[in-house]
Design a protein around this motif. Structure first.
Motif, PDB file in Angstrom:
ATOM      1  N   ASP A 202      55.639  59.877  18.770  1.00 47.95           N
ATOM      2  CA  ASP A 202      55.110  59.643  20.119  1.00 47.95           C
ATOM      3  C   ASP A 202      55.111  60.924  20.939  1.00 47.95           C
ATOM      4  O   ASP A 202      54.141  61.221  21.666  1.00 47.95           O
ATOM      5  CB  ASP A 202      55.919  58.558  20.825  1.00 47.95           C
ATOM      6  N   GLU A 205      52.330  63.175  19.687  1.00 48.62           N
ATOM      7  CA  GLU A 205      51.017  62.737  20.149  1.00 48.62           C
ATOM      8  C   GLU A 205      50.817  63.067  21.619  1.00 48.62           C
ATOM      9  O   GLU A 205      49.717  63.439  22.041  1.00 48.62           O
ATOM     10  CB  GLU A 205      50.849  61.233  19.910  1.00 48.62           C
ATOM     11  N   PRO A 210      46.485  62.368  19.289  1.00 42.62           N
ATOM     12  CA  PRO A 210      46.790  61.420  18.210  1.00 42.62           C
ATOM     13  C   PRO A 210      46.584  61.953  16.807  1.00 42.62           C
ATOM     14  O   PRO A 210      47.175  61.448  15.862  1.00 42.62           O
ATOM     15  CB  PRO A 210      45.822  60.249  18.498  1.00 42.62           C
TER      16      PRO A 210
END
Length: 221
Positions: A202, A205, A210
């Motif tokens: 996370d 990203e 992404p």
């Protein structure tokens, strides 16, 4: 003694020791200001290195980078575990391009691997868009089959072969994180948790998007 107090020389010693090259004041056994500044800077540097070493999770499960970082993941393929032998469908890491992949190196006789396994099962169950593959070291296929029968897990399991050398695995468990672009972005040493994996991905990203880094001529770009 507290703080930066200078120790008192023992009786019978000569306190007028003359100047030295390490910042001692000439004619005194006490450290001069330059000596204390150097020590303070050293403490700060050591502390900073410690912060880098502890990474995201704050313990020995944290990510360390290596020669694979920001490079295309080495080829990883092999027949998967099927029953008590490695004669199932062929797995190829490239088939998972476009997905985050955790490549976990383990052995059934490794206690931290056993402790880690429920966390891997938890992480695998959380995500339909992230994949896990287990690469087993120095194990008999029937022992691996019994391990998964007892502890669960339905992700691909392949024999390490030469993958341990290609991925620079020093000890099990280790988990290499591969971005959807096929680039290695980190490695966890020691047992990892589901939350460790999610926090790292996370955060990556959030910072890089992404897909993560792309590769050109075998290195990150």
């Amino acid at each position: 003694m507290s703080g930066l107090d200078t120790p008192t020389p023992p009786e019978g010693t000569d306190e007028t020791v003359g100047a030295s090259a390490d910042g001692m004041v000439a004619g005194s056994g006490r450290a001069g200001p330059g000596r204390w500044i150097a020590l303070a800077v050293g403490v700060v540097i050591i502390g900073f290195i410690g912060v880098l070493a502890t990474g995201l999770g704050g313990d020995d499960r944290d990510v360390r980078s290596d020669h694979l970082l920001d490079r295309r993941a080495p080829e990883l393929s092999g027949t998967t575990l099927d029953g008590d032998s490695f004669d199932g469908p062929v797995f190829a890491l490239d088939s998972l391009r476009g997905r985050w992949v955790a490549v976990n190196f383990f052995a059934t006789w490794c206690v931290p691997c056993i402790q880690e396994h429920p966390e891997l099962a938890e992480w695998s169950g959380r995500h339909e868009d992230r994949s896990l593959v287990s690469v087993v070291f120095d194990d008999e296929p029937d022992d691996v089959a019994a391990f998964f029968d007892e502890h669960g897990g339905d992700w691909p399991v392949i024999d390490a072969g030469s993958a341990g050398v290609a991925y620079g695995v020093l000890a099990v468990p280790e988990t290499v994180i591969v971005a959807p672009s096929g680039v290695v972005v980190g490695r966890f040493t020691g047992a990892v948790t589901a939350d460790d994996l999610d926090r790292f991905i996370d955060a990556f990203e959030d910072a890089a998007g992404p897909v993560g880094p792309t590769v050109e001529n075998g290195s990150g770009s």
